[in-house]
Design an enzyme around this catalytic site. Structure first.
Site, short mmCIF file in Angstrom:
data_model
loop_
_atom_site.label_atom_id
_atom_site.label_comp_id
_atom_site.label_asym_id
_atom_site.label_seq_id
_atom_site.Cartn_x
_atom_site.Cartn_y
_atom_site.Cartn_z
N LEU A 65 33.64 61.55 48.30
CA LEU A 65 32.75 62.07 47.26
C LEU A 65 31.44 61.28 47.22
CD1 LEU A 65 35.67 62.52 44.76
CD2 LEU A 65 34.28 64.38 45.69
N PRO A 66 30.41 61.87 46.59
CA PRO A 66 29.09 61.22 46.67
C PRO A 66 28.95 59.92 45.89
CG PRO A 66 28.96 63.27 45.42
CD PRO A 66 30.33 63.21 46.00
N THR A 95 31.77 55.84 49.13
CA THR A 95 31.17 54.53 48.87
C THR A 95 30.79 54.49 47.40
OG1 THR A 95 30.27 54.46 51.10
CG2 THR A 95 29.35 52.91 49.51
N LYS A 170 31.99 46.84 52.34
CA LYS A 170 31.09 47.94 52.76
C LYS A 170 29.67 47.69 52.21
CE LYS A 170 29.56 52.18 53.59
NZ LYS A 170 29.10 52.59 54.90
N LYS A 245 21.34 54.43 47.23
CA LYS A 245 22.53 54.36 46.38
C LYS A 245 23.31 53.08 46.68
CE LYS A 245 26.50 56.14 47.45
NZ LYS A 245 27.74 56.85 47.68
#
Ligand code: NAD
Length: 293
Positions: A65-66, A95, A170, A245
């Site tokens: 998902l975003p 992420t 990450k 983001k």
């Protein structure tokens, strides 16, 4: 595993689910976008009309998902955790903020549900080719259970530590990626402005102490490498909006961990500016544009 639920069939999710399908695993698929659902159906996935319906008869659930809000909506607001069979392992590959990841995993653990955070590196190409790297946080027994799926969708799996650690690793990686991409772009431009050929300069630096992934695999200067976004008007690849983001999430992590990250902050400002200029849908190597005439 016989059947996997997959929620979030965008640029990354659809090819990841498609590789599972090619490996003989049935897919229950859901996305808010009807276009994404149509593509999933065309590929042979079993499309569903809600996230809850995805849970029917599955052995694992993967979400791609975003952002934080989408993950919280799916797992908490739509109460997927309340509805899921306790034998199903959840692999949350978006992420997102490590804190949100930890909160959702803690709620799952309290309900005796296995959940891993498993963000990926390798981009859309890696998703298509099944060569992603999974960076995993959570219980290592759960990781063993999920490994056959990681091996279909990726090449490498790293265990980073307890829940949220996959997201932390990450974000560390992507902050460094942004920093060396910005550094590579401004350095090549300085060489070119001083009369050097960008390809020769890149070759020299790649084989010297300035060598880094951006130079080796993803040169930001147009024409130096054929198969990279820089040579295709910066289209495709990893979008500036997604890099921004991740840099915002990294900044949040720096604050929470009381870490001094001046270069991370500067990289965030540079990507903020690129997004404000309307380049949010270009690849992140388009930072080179800042230094081209
Ligand atoms: P994307 O925007 O292409 O896909 C996200 C999909 O999720 C969309 O199809 C959207 O409709 C769907 N969605 C959003 N909210 C939903 C909900 N509540 N229920 C069901 N579906 C919902 O994004 P992407 O490029 O596939 O990236 C997905 C994640 O992977 C992001 O967290 C991103 O940061 C990460 N990531 C992306 C890349 C990349 O190169 N694109 C690389 C590594 C990691």
């Amino acid at each position: 595993m016989k059947r996997v639920g997959f929620i979030g069939l965008g640029n990354m999710g659809l090819p990841m689910a498609s590789n599972l399908l090619k490996a003989g695993i049935e897919i229950n698929a859901f996305d808010l976008s009807t276009d994404a659902l149509r593509k999933a159906e065309d590929l042979g996935m079993i499309t569903k009309t809600s996230a809850i319906e995805v849970l029917e008869d599955i052995d694992a659930l993967i979400t791609m998902l975003p952002n934080n809000i989408a993950v919280e909506n799916i797992f908490l607001k739509e109460n997927l955790l309340g509805e899921i069979n306790k034998n199903v392992i959840i692999i949350e590959s978006s992420t997102i903020s490590p804190q949100v990841s930890k909160n959702v995993s803690k709620k799952a653990a309290d309900m005796d549900i296995a959940m891993l955070d498993a963000p990926v590196s390798g981009g859309v190409k890696g998703a298509e080719l099944g060569t992603l790297t999974f960076i995993v946080g959570g219980n290592d027994d759960h990781l063993k259970k999920a490994t056959p799926l990681f091996e279909i969708m990726g090449d490498k799996t790293f265990y980073a530590g307890r829940s949220g650690s996959g997201q932390i690793a990450k974000l560390c990686n992507n902050m460094l990626l942004a920093i060396h991409m910005c550094g590579t772009a401004e350095t090549i431009a300085m060489g070119v402005n001083s009369g050097l050929d960008p390809t020769i300069l890149s070759e020299i630096m790649k084989n010297s102490s300035g060598g880094n992934w951006s130079l080796e695999k993803y040169n930001p200067f147009p024409g130096v490498m054929k198969e990279v976004p820089a040579s295709n008007d910066y289209s495709g690849g990893f979008l500036n909006s997604l890099m921004l983001k991740d840099l915002n999430l990294a900044e949040e992590l720096a604050t929470q961990s009381e870490s001094n990250t001046p270069l991370g902050k500067l990289a965030k400002e540079i990507y903020e500016e690129l997004n404000n200029q309307g380049f949010e849908n270009l690849d992140f190597s388009s930072v080179q544009k800042n230094y081209l005439d």
